[in-house]
Design a protein around this motif. Structure first.
Motif, PDB file in Angstrom:
ATOM      1  N   THR A 178       0.832  -1.258   0.046  1.00 27.90           N
ATOM      2  CA  THR A 178      -0.034  -0.046   0.133  1.00 27.90           C
ATOM      3  C   THR A 178       0.669   1.390  -0.137  1.00 27.90           C
ATOM      4  O   THR A 178       2.016   1.076   0.261  1.00 27.90           O
ATOM      5  CB  THR A 178      -1.076  -0.122   1.269  1.00 27.90           C
ATOM      6  N   GLN A 179       0.363   2.331  -0.356  1.00 28.47           N
ATOM      7  CA  GLN A 179       1.098   3.539  -0.378  1.00 28.47           C
ATOM      8  C   GLN A 179       1.490   3.890   1.100  1.00 28.47           C
ATOM      9  O   GLN A 179       2.621   4.484   1.149  1.00 28.47           O
ATOM     10  CB  GLN A 179       0.121   4.886  -0.741  1.00 28.47           C
ATOM     11  N   SER A 180       0.665   3.580   2.261  1.00 23.57           N
ATOM     12  CA  SER A 180       1.093   3.685   3.488  1.00 23.57           C
ATOM     13  C   SER A 180       2.257   3.091   3.841  1.00 23.57           C
ATOM     14  O   SER A 180       3.245   3.518   4.375  1.00 23.57           O
ATOM     15  CB  SER A 180       0.034   3.542   4.405  1.00 23.57           C
ATOM     16  N   GLN A 181       2.311   1.707   3.447  1.00 27.99           N
ATOM     17  CA  GLN A 181       3.536   0.885   3.685  1.00 27.99           C
ATOM     18  C   GLN A 181       4.768   1.256   2.800  1.00 27.99           C
ATOM     19  O   GLN A 181       5.980   1.424   3.557  1.00 27.99           O
ATOM     20  CB  GLN A 181       3.376  -0.723   3.182  1.00 27.99           C
ATOM     21  N   LYS A 198       6.020   4.555   4.859  1.00 28.08           N
ATOM     22  CA  LYS A 198       6.873   4.301   6.123  1.00 28.08           C
ATOM     23  C   LYS A 198       8.297   3.627   5.571  1.00 28.08           C
ATOM     24  O   LYS A 198       9.238   4.292   6.361  1.00 28.08           O
ATOM     25  CB  LYS A 198       5.996   3.141   6.784  1.00 28.08           C
ATOM     26  N   SER A 213       5.645  11.189   3.637  1.00 25.82           N
ATOM     27  CA  SER A 213       4.282  10.804   3.917  1.00 25.82           C
ATOM     28  C   SER A 213       3.581  10.234   2.775  1.00 25.82           C
ATOM     29  O   SER A 213       4.126  10.229   1.689  1.00 25.82           O
ATOM     30  CB  SER A 213       3.884  12.398   3.828  1.00 25.82           C
ATOM     31  N   GLN A 214       2.578   9.687   3.146  1.00 30.19           N
ATOM     32  CA  GLN A 214       1.548   9.037   2.130  1.00 30.19           C
ATOM     33  C   GLN A 214       1.327   9.754   0.859  1.00 30.19           C
ATOM     34  O   GLN A 214       1.360   9.430  -0.360  1.00 30.19           O
ATOM     35  CB  GLN A 214       0.445   8.401   2.821  1.00 30.19           C
TER      36      GLN A 214
END
Length: 262
Positions: A228-231, A234, A239-240
């Protein structure tokens, strides 16, 4: 006769003593469906005769007869008995026109442009004329010269005419003495399923070579590792929103590269 024109409804039995001209005169006044049905029954033989001329042309006789019958009704609706013409002379071109229109719209197994359909008919007619004139099978160049068109157009029309009546996939051919004949289905090639995959892979490799290290890592993480973009954000400590903007930028690059190749 005067009494028959007063909007009266008639049974089929009451019409048998009237001739066709009288029936047409009455029908033009009151449009009684019973009278029209009587006229259809009297002249249905015309639709039958004309339909039989188009047997074995790629469409079932029953379908052609239905269209011819519809053309007969159109002719009855339009016929003006006061002009002195015979109805059969008026109805014949109307019915044939409807049949030909149906063939143009439905008779081709694959939709072919009207221009090619018309040229195909001319090519077939030219073959007959030139065969008699030249006393041999005409060449493509002969047909092209006769029709005043290019050889490419003639070949296109001849190829298109092959789809007028489709061939069964179970049509068999002699297999040079082998026990089992070969069917048309066996001879039809199929698209290599791996070809598109190889093309796409080659395209991606070339496009990825134009990306910087971080862009390559984002593409690999997002579309090869399904992260995912969040992964991904991180992992790169950003930032996402940053990953989202970079992803859109990379995809835009790939789209531009694809458009430049097409």
């Amino acid at each position: 006769m005067e009494n028959l024109l007063n909007g009266k409804k008639y049974s089929k039995e009451s019409l048998t003593d009237l001739n066709s001209k009288e029936l047409f005169a009455i029908y033009s006044e009151n449009k009684d469906r019973t009278i029209r049905n009587e006229l259809v029954n009297r002249y249905l033989y015309i639709a039958e005769i004309l339909s039989k001329k188009y047997i074995n042309k790629g469409i079932d006789y029953e379908d052609i007869f239905q269209i011819a019958s519809l053309g007969l009704i159109y002719a009855i609706e339009r016929f003006d008995v006061s002009k002195g013409f015979e109805f059969s002379s008026f109805a014949t071109p109307t019915i044939i026109g409807e049949i030909k229109k149906y063939f143009r719209d439905k008779g081709w197994a694959i939709r072919v442009p009207r221009r090619i359909q018309e040229l195909s008919k001319k090519v077939n007619n030219a073959k007959v004329v030139l065969h008699q004139t030249l006393q041999r099978v005409p060449k493509v160049s002969d047909i092209a010269e006769y029709l005043e068109c290019t050889e490419e157009e003639v070949l296109e029309a001849m190829e298109a005419s092959q789809v007028y009546t489709p061939k069964s996939l179970e049509l068999s051919y002699d297999n040079n003495g082998e026990d089992k004949d070969v069917t048309l289905m066996d001879l039809i090639g199929e698209e290599d399923k791996d070809f598109a995959s190889l093309e796409n892979k080659d395209f991606l490799v070339k496009c990825l070579e134009k990306l910087n290290h971080m862009e390559k890592q984002i593409i690999k993480a997002r579309f090869f590792n399904n992260e995912t973009q969040s992964q991904v954000a991180k992992k790169f400590e950003v930032s996402q929103m940053t990953i989202s903007r970079m992803e859109k930028k990379i995809i835009k690059k790939l789209q531009n590269d694809m458009q430049s190749l097409s």
